[in-house]
Structure formats: structure tokens, C-alpha cells
Design an enzyme around this catalytic site. Structure first.
Site, PDB file in Angstrom:
ATOM      1  N   HIS A 176     -49.657  59.155 130.251  1.00 12.16           N
ATOM      2  CA  HIS A 176     -49.282  60.529 129.908  1.00 12.16           C
ATOM      3  C   HIS A 176     -48.267  61.126 130.881  1.00 12.16           C
ATOM      4  O   HIS A 176     -47.567  62.078 130.537  1.00 12.16           O
ATOM      5  CB  HIS A 176     -50.522  61.412 129.789  1.00 12.16           C
ATOM      6  N   ARG A 222     -45.930  50.076 125.117  1.00 17.19           N
ATOM      7  CA  ARG A 222     -45.918  50.001 123.644  1.00 17.19           C
ATOM      8  C   ARG A 222     -44.620  49.381 123.168  1.00 17.19           C
ATOM      9  O   ARG A 222     -43.583  49.465 123.830  1.00 17.19           O
ATOM     10  CB  ARG A 222     -46.070  51.412 123.044  1.00 17.19           C
ATOM     11  N   ASN A 250     -55.335  55.540 133.818  1.00 16.89           N
ATOM     12  CA  ASN A 250     -54.232  55.307 132.879  1.00 16.89           C
ATOM     13  C   ASN A 250     -53.190  56.415 133.058  1.00 16.89           C
ATOM     14  O   ASN A 250     -53.505  57.597 132.891  1.00 16.89           O
ATOM     15  CB  ASN A 250     -54.788  55.301 131.445  1.00 16.89           C
ATOM     16  N   HIS A 255     -49.925  51.278 129.248  1.00 18.35           N
ATOM     17  CA  HIS A 255     -49.745  50.654 127.935  1.00 18.35           C
ATOM     18  C   HIS A 255     -48.245  50.585 127.657  1.00 18.35           C
ATOM     19  O   HIS A 255     -47.599  51.620 127.481  1.00 18.35           O
ATOM     20  CB  HIS A 255     -50.461  51.506 126.882  1.00 18.35           C
ATOM     21  N   THR A 263     -54.129  54.831 120.615  1.00 18.08           N
ATOM     22  CA  THR A 263     -54.830  53.681 120.047  1.00 18.08           C
ATOM     23  C   THR A 263     -56.041  54.182 119.258  1.00 18.08           C
ATOM     24  O   THR A 263     -56.854  54.925 119.794  1.00 18.08           O
ATOM     25  CB  THR A 263     -55.300  52.740 121.182  1.00 18.08           C
ATOM     26  N   ARG A 280     -42.542  54.345 123.797  1.00 15.14           N
ATOM     27  CA  ARG A 280     -42.532  55.810 123.700  1.00 15.14           C
ATOM     28  C   ARG A 280     -42.903  56.494 125.020  1.00 15.14           C
ATOM     29  O   ARG A 280     -42.572  57.650 125.220  1.00 15.14           O
ATOM     30  CB  ARG A 280     -43.437  56.293 122.572  1.00 15.14           C
ATOM     31  N   GLU A 307     -51.851  47.104 129.238  1.00 14.51           N
ATOM     32  CA  GLU A 307     -52.289  47.127 127.840  1.00 14.51           C
ATOM     33  C   GLU A 307     -51.085  46.818 126.969  1.00 14.51           C
ATOM     34  O   GLU A 307     -49.996  47.357 127.199  1.00 14.51           O
ATOM     35  CB  GLU A 307     -52.816  48.511 127.460  1.00 14.51           C
ATOM     36  N   GLU A 355     -62.980  45.181 126.589  1.00 12.04           N
ATOM     37  CA  GLU A 355     -63.062  46.611 126.886  1.00 12.04           C
ATOM     38  C   GLU A 355     -63.672  47.265 125.660  1.00 12.04           C
ATOM     39  O   GLU A 355     -63.120  47.166 124.553  1.00 12.04           O
ATOM     40  CB  GLU A 355     -61.682  47.208 127.184  1.00 12.04           C
ATOM     41  N   HIS A 378     -61.520  55.055 126.554  1.00  7.96           N
ATOM     42  CA  HIS A 378     -60.958  55.871 125.467  1.00  7.96           C
ATOM     43  C   HIS A 378     -61.803  57.113 125.236  1.00  7.96           C
ATOM     44  O   HIS A 378     -62.966  57.016 124.886  1.00  7.96           O
ATOM     45  CB  HIS A 378     -60.807  55.105 124.149  1.00  7.96           C
TER      46      HIS A 378
HETATM   47  N1  PXP Z   1     -58.379  52.059 127.067  1.00  5.78           N
HETATM   48  C1  PXP Z   1     -57.478  51.740 126.103  1.00  5.78           C
HETATM   49  C2  PXP Z   1     -57.483  50.341 125.571  1.00  5.78           C
HETATM   50  C3  PXP Z   1     -56.543  52.677 125.634  1.00  5.78           C
HETATM   51  O1  PXP Z   1     -55.660  52.335 124.682  1.00  5.78           O
HETATM   52  C4  PXP Z   1     -56.565  53.982 126.187  1.00  5.78           C
HETATM   53  C5  PXP Z   1     -55.557  55.001 125.717  1.00  5.78           C
HETATM   54  O2  PXP Z   1     -54.284  54.626 126.083  1.00  5.78           O
HETATM   55  C6  PXP Z   1     -57.500  54.266 127.194  1.00  5.78           C
HETATM   56  C7  PXP Z   1     -58.412  53.300 127.586  1.00  5.78           C
HETATM   57  C8  PXP Z   1     -57.553  55.614 127.843  1.00  5.78           C
HETATM   58  O3  PXP Z   1     -57.949  56.564 126.907  1.00  5.78           O
HETATM   59  P1  PXP Z   1     -57.911  58.109 127.304  1.00  5.78           P
HETATM   60  O4  PXP Z   1     -56.489  58.462 127.556  1.00  5.78           O
HETATM   61  O5  PXP Z   1     -58.491  58.782 126.102  1.00  5.78           O
HETATM   62  O6  PXP Z   1     -58.756  58.263 128.537  1.00  5.78           O
END
Ligand code: PXP
Length: 248
Positions: free
Chosen positions: A18, A53, A15, A51, A109, A57, A78, A159, A199
Site C-alpha cells: 500500500h 503483480r 506487507n 506482491h 487478492t 499496479r 507474492e 498461507e 488477509h
Molecule cells: N497475504 C496475501 C497472500 C495477500 O495477497 C495479502 C494482500 O496483499 C495479504 C496477506 C495482506 O492482506 P491485508 O493487506 O488485508 O493485511
């Protein structure tokens, strides 16, 4: 934890939200999440996750359009289950969509979708996307009621939210949360669903989830990007694959 004979390592979806967060902090053009996706793939990422959003953001529509062209693995989008996002997803055509709950004031999330409370509405969204040959995954808490409801919607994937496991403060708590994940994973597979998780997963807590029977893909963002700031993204992704194998 004993590793079953037919064990296969789950794939890793990186992901890169960030990276976009850092860019948006200055509303500039760097760092570019597209470059990050290329480096993540060079480091061994099996998929790229973003994601988009509603408040835009971090990830922008432009990012998803370019990623759609650049990503050599697969792109997991996402998004919230809103009519606008469904229309956009049908246009953007990611490899699959993960439906997540979204609240504007949240930092990230915060919990899984309450699928059981909105089976009909989500069934419609799943149908619309899957009719367009975009498979749908539902991000849910590891609870049997949510797994059953997810299967009712016709979604191909779930998921499992690993946040509570990641936040557990001691070994007993971690074991309890892990058993909820294992049960949910088992029930989902029995119901014909394919299972991802994510997550809060880190280099230190990923192994038991990566070794879970039937787990297909882990979506990990914050921990990898945090390490990447210090050691570089390619190496950070390579090291997460090692952590998933238990060889870090
Ligand atoms: N899966 C989903 C559905 C999420 O919303 C997120 C956070 O954006 C992640 C995985 C990844 O989480 P993390 O950044 O804590 O690894």
C-alpha cells in the site's frame, strides 16, 4: 482461548504494497517502499512482504531488487504462478515465494489458489522454484481438500486465507471461520507443511489467529499501513506485535 504450553508467537511479515500504491497514485518517487521496509523492521517486523503483480499496479521490479539488498529480515515475494514470474523470481531470489491467484480487475487478492484443480501445473512451478532453493508457500482457503492438494505439490508452506474470518459479521460466524482455520492448520502440520496466514487481519481480530497452535507467520498489510498514516510506521508495527501478544 487457552494458550498451549509450547506456544510461540508467530512472526510478523509486514506487507508494504500500500505504500507503493500511494506512490503510484501520482507516478512519483514518494513514499518509497524501501524506506517503509526499513522503518517496519525498526518497529519489529520479522519479514517484509510484497506482491509483484503482473500489471505492476503498486510494487515495481525496482522495488523488489532494492528490497532484496536492503531487507535485514526476510523478503516474501507474492506472485502469480506464471512462467514470466517464475523466471523473474529465480533472478530476484527472495527468501521465499508465495503463489497467489491474480485477476486484473480485482481490488485485492480475492480468494485462495484452487490448488486441487491444478496440482500438476503447480507441482512443476513449485519444483522449478524449490530446485533454485527458493521455498514456496501456496495461498489457499482453509479447506481440507486444498491442504491435501498443497501437500501433493511438494510446497514447503501454505498461507491460510483469513479473509472469511476477517469478514465474518458476528461472533458465531467468526468462531466457525476460526475453526476452519484451526482444522486446516492442524491438517497441514500433520502433512508436513509449515503454516502462515493472512488477509484482512487487523489490530482487533489478529489475536485468535496469532494464538493458533502451529502458526508460524502472519502477513499483514492494510491495517498496519492505515494506522501508520496516522501514527507512523514504526509505532504501527510495534503495536501490531502487541496486538498479536494480546498486550495492546
Ligand atoms: N497475504 C496475501 C497472500 C495477500 O495477497 C495479502 C494482500 O496483499 C495479504 C496477506 C495482506 O492482506 P491485508 O493487506 O488485508 O493485511
Amino acid at each position: 482461548m487457552p494458550v498451549p504450553d509450547d506456544f510461540t508467537l508467530p512472526t510478523l511479515g509486514v506487507n508494504i504494497d500500500h505504500v507503493a500504491t500511494l506512490r503510484q497514485a501520482r507516478r512519483t518517487v514518494e513514499p518509497d517502499p524501501i524506506a517503509a521496509a526499513v522503518l517496519a523492521e525498526l518497529g519489529g517486523a520479522d519479514g517484509i512482504t510484497v506482491h509483484l503483480r503482473e500489471d505492476r499496479r503498486h510494487i515495481q521490479e525496482r522495488d523488489v531488487r532494492l528490497l532484496r539488498q536492503m531487507v535485514r529480515t526476510h523478503l516474501n515475494l507474492e506472485m502469480a504462478a506464471t512462467p514470466d514470474m517464475v523466471t523473474l523470481a529465480c533472478d530476484l531470489r527472495p527468501a521465499y515465494v508465495t503463489l497467489v491467484p491474480e485477476r486484473r480487475e480485482e481490488v485485492t487478492t480475492e480468494g485462495g489458489l484452487d490448488v486441487a484443480a491444478q496440482v500438476e501445473a503447480l507441482t512443476q512451478v513449485v519444483e522449478t522454484l524449490q530446485d533454485q532453493r527458493i521455498p514456496v508457500s501456496l495461498f489457499i482457503d482453509p479447506h481440507p481438500v486444498q491442504v491435501k492438494a498443497a501437500a501433493q505439490t511438494g510446497a514447503q508452506w501454505i498461507e491460510l486465507h483469513t479473509g472469511r474470518y476477517a469478514d465474518a459479521r458476528d461472533e458465531a460466524g467468526r468462531r466457525t471461520e476460526l475453526s476452519h482455520l484451526e482444522t486446516a492448520c492442524y491438517l497441514a502440520r500433520e502433512a508436513g507443511l509449515r503454516v502462515n496466514a493472512g488477509h484482512g487481519l487487523t489490530y482487533w481480530n489478529v489475536l485468535p489467529v496469532a494464538q493458533m497452535a502451529g502458526m508460524e507467520e502472519l502477513n499483514i498489510g492494510h491495517s498496519i499501513i492505515s494506522r501508520a498514516v496516522l501514527v507512523g510506521l514504526e509505532r504501527a508495527v510495534r503495536e501490531m506485535k502487541q496486538a498479536m501478544r494480546g498486550t495492546l
